[in-house]
Enzyme design. Sequence first.
Site, mmCIF file in Angstrom:
data_model
loop_
_atom_site.group_PDB
_atom_site.id
_atom_site.type_symbol
_atom_site.label_atom_id
_atom_site.label_comp_id
_atom_site.label_asym_id
_atom_site.label_seq_id
_atom_site.Cartn_x
_atom_site.Cartn_y
_atom_site.Cartn_z
ATOM 1 N N LYS A 69 -37.583 3.056 5.282
ATOM 2 C CA LYS A 69 -38.607 3.331 6.288
ATOM 3 C C LYS A 69 -38.260 4.574 7.105
ATOM 4 O O LYS A 69 -39.113 5.432 7.341
ATOM 5 C CB LYS A 69 -38.799 2.110 7.198
ATOM 6 C CG LYS A 69 -39.369 0.888 6.475
ATOM 7 C CD LYS A 69 -39.632 -0.269 7.404
ATOM 8 C CE LYS A 69 -38.369 -0.954 7.859
ATOM 9 N NZ LYS A 69 -37.661 -1.646 6.750
ATOM 10 N N THR A 70 -37.016 4.663 7.553
ATOM 11 C CA THR A 70 -36.598 5.843 8.318
ATOM 12 C C THR A 70 -36.680 7.098 7.451
ATOM 13 O O THR A 70 -37.151 8.150 7.903
ATOM 14 C CB THR A 70 -35.163 5.663 8.842
ATOM 15 O OG1 THR A 70 -35.114 4.529 9.711
ATOM 16 C CG2 THR A 70 -34.705 6.898 9.605
ATOM 17 N N ASP A 114 -38.152 3.172 15.597
ATOM 18 C CA ASP A 114 -37.634 2.118 14.731
ATOM 19 C C ASP A 114 -37.601 0.807 15.511
ATOM 20 O O ASP A 114 -37.517 0.804 16.738
ATOM 21 C CB ASP A 114 -36.225 2.491 14.261
ATOM 22 C CG ASP A 114 -35.780 1.684 13.051
ATOM 23 O OD1 ASP A 114 -36.622 0.981 12.455
ATOM 24 O OD2 ASP A 114 -34.590 1.772 12.687
ATOM 25 N N THR A 163 -39.291 -4.622 10.673
ATOM 26 C CA THR A 163 -39.061 -5.644 9.652
ATOM 27 C C THR A 163 -39.925 -6.867 9.921
ATOM 28 O O THR A 163 -39.931 -7.792 9.114
ATOM 29 C CB THR A 163 -37.578 -6.069 9.648
ATOM 30 O OG1 THR A 163 -37.213 -6.539 10.957
ATOM 31 C CG2 THR A 163 -36.680 -4.897 9.267
ATOM 32 N N ARG A 222 -30.545 1.124 0.205
ATOM 33 C CA ARG A 222 -29.395 1.232 1.095
ATOM 34 C C ARG A 222 -28.195 0.475 0.527
ATOM 35 O O ARG A 222 -27.060 0.959 0.568
ATOM 36 C CB ARG A 222 -29.739 0.697 2.485
ATOM 37 C CG ARG A 222 -28.552 0.777 3.466
ATOM 38 C CD ARG A 222 -28.909 0.159 4.798
ATOM 39 N NE ARG A 222 -29.973 0.907 5.465
ATOM 40 C CZ ARG A 222 -30.664 0.449 6.503
ATOM 41 N NH1 ARG A 222 -30.411 -0.758 6.982
ATOM 42 N NH2 ARG A 222 -31.606 1.183 7.046
#
Length: 337
Positions: A69-70, A114, A163, A222
């Site tokens: 997402k980032t 975020d 999330t 990740r």
Amino acid sequence: MKDNQPITSDQLLNEDEFSLERTLRPQSLADYLGQKKIKKELAIYIEAARQREEALDHVLLYGPPGLGKTTMAMVIANEMGADIRTTSGPAIEKPGDLVALLNDLEPGGILFIDEIHRMPRIAEEMLYSAMEDFYVDIIIGQGDTAHPVHFPLPPFTLIGATTRAGSLSAPLRDRFGILAHMEYYHKDELKDIVLRSANVIQTEVDLNGAYEIARRSRGTPRIANRLLKRVRDYAEVKGEGIVTEPIAALALDLLRVDHEGLDIVDQKFLSTLIKLYNGGPVGLNTLSANIGEEVDTIEDMVEPYLLQEGFIQRTSRGRMATPKAYEHLELTHLITD
């Protein structure tokens, strides 16, 4: 630094791993692997906004942790040719913090928040007018001298990441024009990510070695990049520096990440559910107390993948293990009618 401890999916990245993650991030939609549906849609929205010379509509990126997402927010900024300011929901403690961030934006700029679901409600409410009409009303002074000030803002794009999309209030969620659900990656996509990352960090990985890492990465880039780094360490010490399938398997077995990508917390969750509670149903708070993990950690980091892969079910009475969970842990003899 070598990491000989078993890896759990909710471990925080250390400073070195954050540096690695930044290095591995793609800079454009073309370089961004996976999430094809989202990329296809964003490419159209971004091109339309650029042709009209307007700010991109506000974007909400939601899905499990570690899916990019980032990185996607950074890619959107690059594609728009816009400056981006980043923060997180918990970092915005009062409305003044938000005003300072918004005031720092240039026309067409991007503010990335975020964990936007963790932003204080009073700051969230200030976002409503900022997102819709590009202004905020703030109170200057105290007591009898207090008076409202209408503060105009340049057109900007808010990108929120969460999330827990369900935790966002309806008024905030409805103000996002673009909703993008980040999904778990296929193993072939993760294999390509591992190969790309290996090239960036100058590590030799063959196709089978890359696939072995990919299939144990919980569908999450990740985690794939994190495991790649650990396997690289193992290959340098125990092998010839080349990540092959046998080397990757040995390294990941040492880290207690099994062939389905389940780590020690996942295995403990399933084992407790089956052995102590006959496969359920059992409440999440009870499971949390038994395995020593916070409820939020289980909900955000453990359950989504177990649900996705069909190891558990959520019911109105609690969590239940599926036959696949029994088979995976080789506990089929404990199945009860």
